[in-house]
Design a protein around this motif. Structure first.
Motif, PDB file in Angstrom:
ATOM      1  N   PRO A  65     -30.428  97.042  25.702  1.00  0.00           N
ATOM      2  CA  PRO A  65     -30.033  95.688  26.081  1.00  0.00           C
ATOM      3  C   PRO A  65     -28.775  95.228  25.340  1.00  0.00           C
ATOM      4  N   GLN A  66     -27.960  94.475  26.033  1.00  0.00           N
ATOM      5  CA  GLN A  66     -26.783  93.815  25.479  1.00  0.00           C
ATOM      6  C   GLN A  66     -27.017  92.317  25.654  1.00  0.00           C
ATOM      7  N   ILE A  67     -26.679  91.533  24.654  1.00  0.00           N
ATOM      8  CA  ILE A  67     -27.022  90.111  24.666  1.00  0.00           C
ATOM      9  C   ILE A  67     -25.749  89.270  24.686  1.00  0.00           C
ATOM     10  N   PHE A  68     -25.737  88.306  25.603  1.00  0.00           N
ATOM     11  CA  PHE A  68     -24.629  87.360  25.736  1.00  0.00           C
ATOM     12  C   PHE A  68     -25.191  85.948  25.729  1.00  0.00           C
ATOM     13  N   ASN A  69     -24.420  85.002  25.210  1.00  0.00           N
ATOM     14  CA  ASN A  69     -24.711  83.582  25.365  1.00  0.00           C
ATOM     15  C   ASN A  69     -23.596  83.059  26.255  1.00  0.00           C
ATOM     16  N   GLY A  70     -23.907  82.893  27.525  1.00  0.00           N
ATOM     17  CA  GLY A  70     -22.855  82.560  28.486  1.00  0.00           C
ATOM     18  C   GLY A  70     -21.925  83.749  28.596  1.00  0.00           C
ATOM     19  N   ASP A  71     -20.641  83.515  28.323  1.00  0.00           N
ATOM     20  CA  ASP A  71     -19.661  84.602  28.347  1.00  0.00           C
ATOM     21  C   ASP A  71     -19.429  85.202  26.965  1.00  0.00           C
ATOM     22  N   ASP A  72     -20.050  84.647  25.931  1.00  0.00           N
ATOM     23  CA  ASP A  72     -19.853  85.124  24.558  1.00  0.00           C
ATOM     24  C   ASP A  72     -20.784  86.293  24.259  1.00  0.00           C
ATOM     25  N   TYR A  73     -20.194  87.381  23.825  1.00  0.00           N
ATOM     26  CA  TYR A  73     -20.984  88.551  23.453  1.00  0.00           C
ATOM     27  C   TYR A  73     -21.642  88.305  22.103  1.00  0.00           C
ATOM     28  N   ASP A 122     -25.865  93.903  20.467  1.00  0.00           N
ATOM     29  CA  ASP A 122     -26.852  94.782  21.082  1.00  0.00           C
ATOM     30  C   ASP A 122     -28.171  94.674  20.325  1.00  0.00           C
ATOM     31  N   TYR A 123     -29.101  95.566  20.602  1.00  0.00           N
ATOM     32  CA  TYR A 123     -30.408  95.490  19.958  1.00  0.00           C
ATOM     33  C   TYR A 123     -30.298  95.643  18.444  1.00  0.00           C
ATOM     34  N   GLU A 124     -29.459  96.561  17.983  1.00  0.00           N
ATOM     35  CA  GLU A 124     -29.324  96.773  16.536  1.00  0.00           C
ATOM     36  C   GLU A 124     -28.857  95.485  15.847  1.00  0.00           C
ATOM     37  N   ASP A 125     -27.899  94.804  16.448  1.00  0.00           N
ATOM     38  CA  ASP A 125     -27.419  93.536  15.898  1.00  0.00           C
ATOM     39  C   ASP A 125     -28.538  92.492  15.904  1.00  0.00           C
ATOM     40  N   PHE A 126     -29.287  92.442  17.008  1.00  0.00           N
ATOM     41  CA  PHE A 126     -30.406  91.512  17.110  1.00  0.00           C
ATOM     42  C   PHE A 126     -31.434  91.791  16.021  1.00  0.00           C
ATOM     43  N   PHE A 127     -31.790  93.066  15.862  1.00  0.00           N
ATOM     44  CA  PHE A 127     -32.789  93.448  14.869  1.00  0.00           C
ATOM     45  C   PHE A 127     -32.346  93.063  13.455  1.00  0.00           C
ATOM     46  N   LEU A 128     -31.083  93.330  13.131  1.00  0.00           N
ATOM     47  CA  LEU A 128     -30.574  92.955  11.804  1.00  0.00           C
ATOM     48  C   LEU A 128     -30.618  91.444  11.594  1.00  0.00           C
ATOM     49  N   SER A 129     -30.238  90.695  12.635  1.00  0.00           N
ATOM     50  CA  SER A 129     -30.261  89.237  12.492  1.00  0.00           C
ATOM     51  C   SER A 129     -31.688  88.733  12.337  1.00  0.00           C
ATOM     52  N   LYS A 130     -32.624  89.391  12.991  1.00  0.00           N
ATOM     53  CA  LYS A 130     -34.030  89.019  12.862  1.00  0.00           C
ATOM     54  C   LYS A 130     -34.518  89.299  11.437  1.00  0.00           C
ATOM     55  N   GLU A 131     -34.139  90.455  10.896  1.00  0.00           N
ATOM     56  CA  GLU A 131     -34.521  90.811   9.526  1.00  0.00           C
ATOM     57  C   GLU A 131     -33.931  89.837   8.502  1.00  0.00           C
ATOM     58  N   MET A 132     -32.722  89.351   8.798  1.00  0.00           N
ATOM     59  CA  MET A 132     -32.042  88.443   7.867  1.00  0.00           C
ATOM     60  C   MET A 132     -32.349  86.973   8.177  1.00  0.00           C
ATOM     61  N   ASN A 133     -33.212  86.742   9.185  1.00  0.00           N
ATOM     62  CA  ASN A 133     -33.592  85.390   9.579  1.00  0.00           C
ATOM     63  C   ASN A 133     -32.377  84.566  10.024  1.00  0.00           C
ATOM     64  N   THR A 134     -31.491  85.208  10.773  1.00  0.00           N
ATOM     65  CA  THR A 134     -30.286  84.534  11.277  1.00  0.00           C
ATOM     66  C   THR A 134     -30.160  84.671  12.802  1.00  0.00           C
ATOM     67  N   PHE A 155     -30.855  82.666  15.301  1.00  0.00           N
ATOM     68  CA  PHE A 155     -30.256  81.542  16.029  1.00  0.00           C
ATOM     69  C   PHE A 155     -28.743  81.547  15.888  1.00  0.00           C
ATOM     70  N   SER A 156     -28.264  81.890  14.711  1.00  0.00           N
ATOM     71  CA  SER A 156     -26.829  82.028  14.515  1.00  0.00           C
ATOM     72  C   SER A 156     -26.292  83.191  15.344  1.00  0.00           C
ATOM     73  N   PHE A 157     -26.999  84.310  15.342  1.00  0.00           N
ATOM     74  CA  PHE A 157     -26.619  85.480  16.128  1.00  0.00           C
ATOM     75  C   PHE A 157     -26.521  85.130  17.618  1.00  0.00           C
ATOM     76  N   LEU A 158     -27.469  84.337  18.102  1.00  0.00           N
ATOM     77  CA  LEU A 158     -27.480  83.924  19.511  1.00  0.00           C
ATOM     78  C   LEU A 158     -26.529  82.761  19.795  1.00  0.00           C
ATOM     79  N   ARG A 159     -25.858  82.297  18.750  1.00  0.00           N
ATOM     80  CA  ARG A 159     -24.924  81.166  18.854  1.00  0.00           C
ATOM     81  C   ARG A 159     -25.629  79.900  19.338  1.00  0.00           C
TER      82      ARG A 159
END
Length: 151
Positions: free
Chosen positions: A113-121, A124-136, A138-142
């Motif tokens: 999976p690739q994640i976008f908020n509107g047109d903003d990239y 990917d999953y690895e980025d999502f997982f890291l942000s989840k581990e760091m409790n960030t 919502f910031s990752f999802l903008r």
């Protein structure tokens, strides 16, 4: 939230390529040539089985990653839209064009999976997982942080 998060997903079945090997050999007996061909066919069958197991493992991994992201978004009541790029060619091309160069693999296309908020990239999953581990996440999802009273 008025913003929508989009998860691009796909369960591509990768195209398999059968490479034919050409052997130039001189045999005095035709039986030997047939034996060589039988071994080659057996090797090709084993290689084909191995490639199929690898593709199946990749599909399973992609599906697990998609489920993890969807589960998190649903649990946190974040509005999102899933886009199945296997059925929508224009969405697949849009996704590929909008992934930053540094996030693209050297060969092939980025895996979902690739994640976008509107047109903003977002990533990917690895980025999502890291942000989840760091409790960030919502910031990752903008997205604005959630207040405790909204939980």
């Amino acid at each position: 939230f008025n913003q929508r998060i989009t998860q691009y997903e796909s369960l591509f079945s990768c195209a398999s390529y059968v490479h034919k090997c050409v052997y130039v050999c001189v045999f005095s007996d035709r039986i030997h040539l047939n034996s060589l061909q039988a071994v080659s066919a057996q090797q090709l069958a084993l290689q084909s089985q191995q490639r199929e197991r690898q593709r199946s493992a990749r599909r399973d991994e992609v599906k697990k990653h998609q489920q993890a992201i969807v589960g998190f978004l649903e649990a946190n009541r974040i509005n999102f839209e899933e886009v199945d790029i296997t059925m929508l060619e224009d969405q697949r091309l849009w996704m590929y064009r909008n992934i930053p160069e540094e996030k693209r693999p050297e060969k092939g296309n980025p895996l979902p999976p690739q994640i976008f908020n509107g047109d903003d990239y977002c990533g990917d999953y690895e980025d999502f997982f890291l942000s989840k581990e760091m409790n960030t996440v919502f910031s990752f999802l903008r997205l604005p942080p959630v207040k405790d009273s909204e939980s």
